[in-house]
Scaffold this active site. Structure first.
Site, PDB file in Angstrom:
ATOM      1  N   HIS A  45      -7.472  -5.805   0.056  1.00 30.45           N
ATOM      2  CA  HIS A  45      -6.309  -4.937   0.297  1.00 30.45           C
ATOM      3  C   HIS A  45      -5.488  -5.380   1.508  1.00 30.45           C
ATOM      4  O   HIS A  45      -4.301  -5.078   1.585  1.00 30.45           O
ATOM      5  CB  HIS A  45      -6.815  -3.513   0.514  1.00 30.45           C
ATOM      6  CG  HIS A  45      -5.731  -2.490   0.583  1.00 30.45           C
ATOM      7  ND1 HIS A  45      -5.117  -1.991  -0.548  1.00 30.45           N
ATOM      8  CD2 HIS A  45      -5.124  -1.862   1.635  1.00 30.45           C
ATOM      9  CE1 HIS A  45      -4.199  -1.109  -0.194  1.00 30.45           C
ATOM     10  NE2 HIS A  45      -4.180  -1.008   1.125  1.00 30.45           N
ATOM     11  N   SER A  54       0.832  -1.200   0.000  1.00 29.65           N
ATOM     12  CA  SER A  54       0.000   0.000   0.000  1.00 29.65           C
ATOM     13  C   SER A  54       0.875   1.262   0.000  1.00 29.65           C
ATOM     14  O   SER A  54       1.656   1.461  -0.939  1.00 29.65           O
ATOM     15  CB  SER A  54      -0.942  -0.078   1.208  1.00 29.65           C
ATOM     16  OG  SER A  54      -2.015   0.794   1.077  1.00 29.65           O
ATOM     17  N   ASP A  83      -9.305  -4.984  -4.266  1.00 25.31           N
ATOM     18  CA  ASP A  83      -8.870  -3.594  -4.149  1.00 25.31           C
ATOM     19  C   ASP A  83      -9.903  -2.748  -4.891  1.00 25.31           C
ATOM     20  O   ASP A  83     -10.628  -3.249  -5.767  1.00 25.31           O
ATOM     21  CB  ASP A  83      -7.481  -3.416  -4.812  1.00 25.31           C
ATOM     22  CG  ASP A  83      -6.342  -3.461  -3.794  1.00 25.31           C
ATOM     23  OD1 ASP A  83      -6.500  -2.867  -2.720  1.00 25.31           O
ATOM     24  OD2 ASP A  83      -5.308  -4.085  -4.089  1.00 25.31           O
TER      25      ASP A  83
HETATM   26  N1  LIG Z   1      -8.310   4.533   6.140  1.00 30.33           N
HETATM   27  C1  LIG Z   1      -7.849   3.490   5.298  1.00 30.33           C
HETATM   28  C2  LIG Z   1      -6.762   2.707   5.990  1.00 30.33           C
HETATM   29  C3  LIG Z   1      -5.762   2.175   5.029  1.00 30.33           C
HETATM   30  O1  LIG Z   1      -5.804   2.499   3.867  1.00 30.33           O
HETATM   31  C4  LIG Z   1      -4.707   1.230   5.472  1.00 30.33           C
HETATM   32  C5  LIG Z   1      -4.767   0.690   6.752  1.00 30.33           C
HETATM   33  C6  LIG Z   1      -3.806  -0.226   7.146  1.00 30.33           C
HETATM   34  C7  LIG Z   1      -2.812  -0.632   6.258  1.00 30.33           C
HETATM   35  C8  LIG Z   1      -2.748  -0.084   4.986  1.00 30.33           C
HETATM   36  C9  LIG Z   1      -3.697   0.855   4.585  1.00 30.33           C
HETATM   37  N2  LIG Z   1      -3.639   1.418   3.334  1.00 30.33           N
HETATM   38  C10 LIG Z   1      -2.511   1.908   2.731  1.00 30.33           C
HETATM   39  O2  LIG Z   1      -1.437   2.133   3.223  1.00 30.33           O
HETATM   40  C11 LIG Z   1      -9.006   2.613   4.865  1.00 30.33           C
HETATM   41  O3  LIG Z   1     -10.121   3.086   4.752  1.00 30.33           O
HETATM   42  O4  LIG Z   1      -8.817   1.442   4.597  1.00 30.33           O
END
Ligand SMILES: N[C@@H](CC(=O)c1ccccc1NC=O)C(=O)O
Length: 291
Positions: A266, A153, A234
């Site tokens: 994801h 991510s 995703d």
């Molecule tokens: N607020 C985000 C949180 C999120 O994207 C996320 C949480 C934990 C690990 C990775 C994530 N996404 C990217 O880094 C969501 O809605 O999923």
């Protein structure tokens, strides 16, 4: 570069909220579950592998990394450097060792890199920290024989930024042999218009400067192999970003594959790296053994 500019604010917010797209768990529980699973996996890894934890690679509090050594490390060994996600504002290296067990048993070291997340860390700082962590590893551990980057991510974004580093100012050139970019974001501009930027506080210029999609350089002969991985569940925007970034790298002459993994979202797309039988674990081990 895409249809995101025509989306409403709510639609864009939806697209950049990975937790809203999983058929497995609802949006209110999936992030806590992700934390619990990765923390438990990291605890297991720390209990079973030989480790050096909280090794400082710089002077800052956040500039530490954890090393999980291969079970047999009498000679040289390849290393997988794992860069955690969390939208550049949550998670840490302390729940980022879960991928180690299947790798250390096959002679591969795993390094979980810490960096200063926002609001403490600025986007430019995080990119610099991750680059410096690699230079540190190369200088301190001559037994490392080839580096493989793996980011999830926001961590895939940081790994992609590492791929186009001008190493002259670091006085070392890490031998990066492969990069595995999992469910990443490669164009930061859409994020400027979402809640994600509340903590990051990026200007347009910062977002552009730190968008790998804008800095795709022609592959040099020694360019490493890149595997762009995206999850079936995703969001369409995340899936578009992976497709477009892998296409751009390919057009620039890079050796790149896009792996679209069925049946995962994801979060479990990366969590399952703790399992030896997971297809991505096997693909990574195969990439390392071929080099
Ligand atoms: N607020 C985000 C949180 C999120 O994207 C996320 C949480 C934990 C690990 C990775 C994530 N996404 C990217 O880094 C969501 O809605 O999923």
């Amino acid at each position: 570069m895409g249809g995101w500019r025509d989306m409403s604010a709510e639609a864009l917010e939806d697209q950049y909220s990975p937790s809203r797209w999983s058929p497995r768990l609802d949006r209110d529980t999936i992030i806590d579950a992700h934390l619990a699973v990765t923390a438990a996996g990291t605890e297991r890894a720390r209990a079973s592998a030989q480790t050096s934890l909280h090794v400082p690679y710089g002077k800052g509090d956040g500039e530490k990394l954890d090393i999980y050594f291969p079970t047999d490390h009498s000679g040289t060994f390849p290393v997988l450097v794992y860069i955690h996600g969390g939208y550049w504002q949550c998670l840490s290296k302390d729940e980022s060792g879960f991928a180690a067990p299947p790798l250390v048993s096959q002679g591969v070291a795993v390094v979980a890199v810490g960096y200063d997340t926002a609001p403490r860390g600025h986007m430019d700082t995080m990119v610099l920290q991750v680059r410096r962590s690699l230079a540190f590893l190369v200088e301190q551990y001559p037994e490392i024989r080839g580096i493989y980057l793996c980011g999830h991510s926001a961590g895939a974004h940081l790994a992609a930024m590492v791929l186009f580093t001008d190493w002259t100012e670091f006085h070392v050139v890490p031998d990066i042999k492969g990069a595995v970019l999992v469910s990443g974001v490669y164009d930061l501009e859409p994020i400027l218009h979402t809640y994600v930027n509340d903590a990051l506080n990026m200007s347009r210029e910062v977002a552009q400067r730190n968008s790998p999609m804008r800095h795709v350089a022609p592959a040099v002969p020694a360019a490493c192999e890149v595997l762009v991985v995206v999850a079936q569940h995703d969001s369409p925007e995340f899936r578009r970003q992976s497709q477009e970034y892998s296409q751009a790298l390919r057009a620039a002459g890079w050796s790149v594959s896009l792996l679209d993994l069925a049946g995962v979202d994801h979060f479990d797309v990366i969590e399952k790296l703790s399992e030896n039988s997971y297809i991505l674990t096997q693909v990574i081990l195969n990439m390392i053994s071929r080099a």
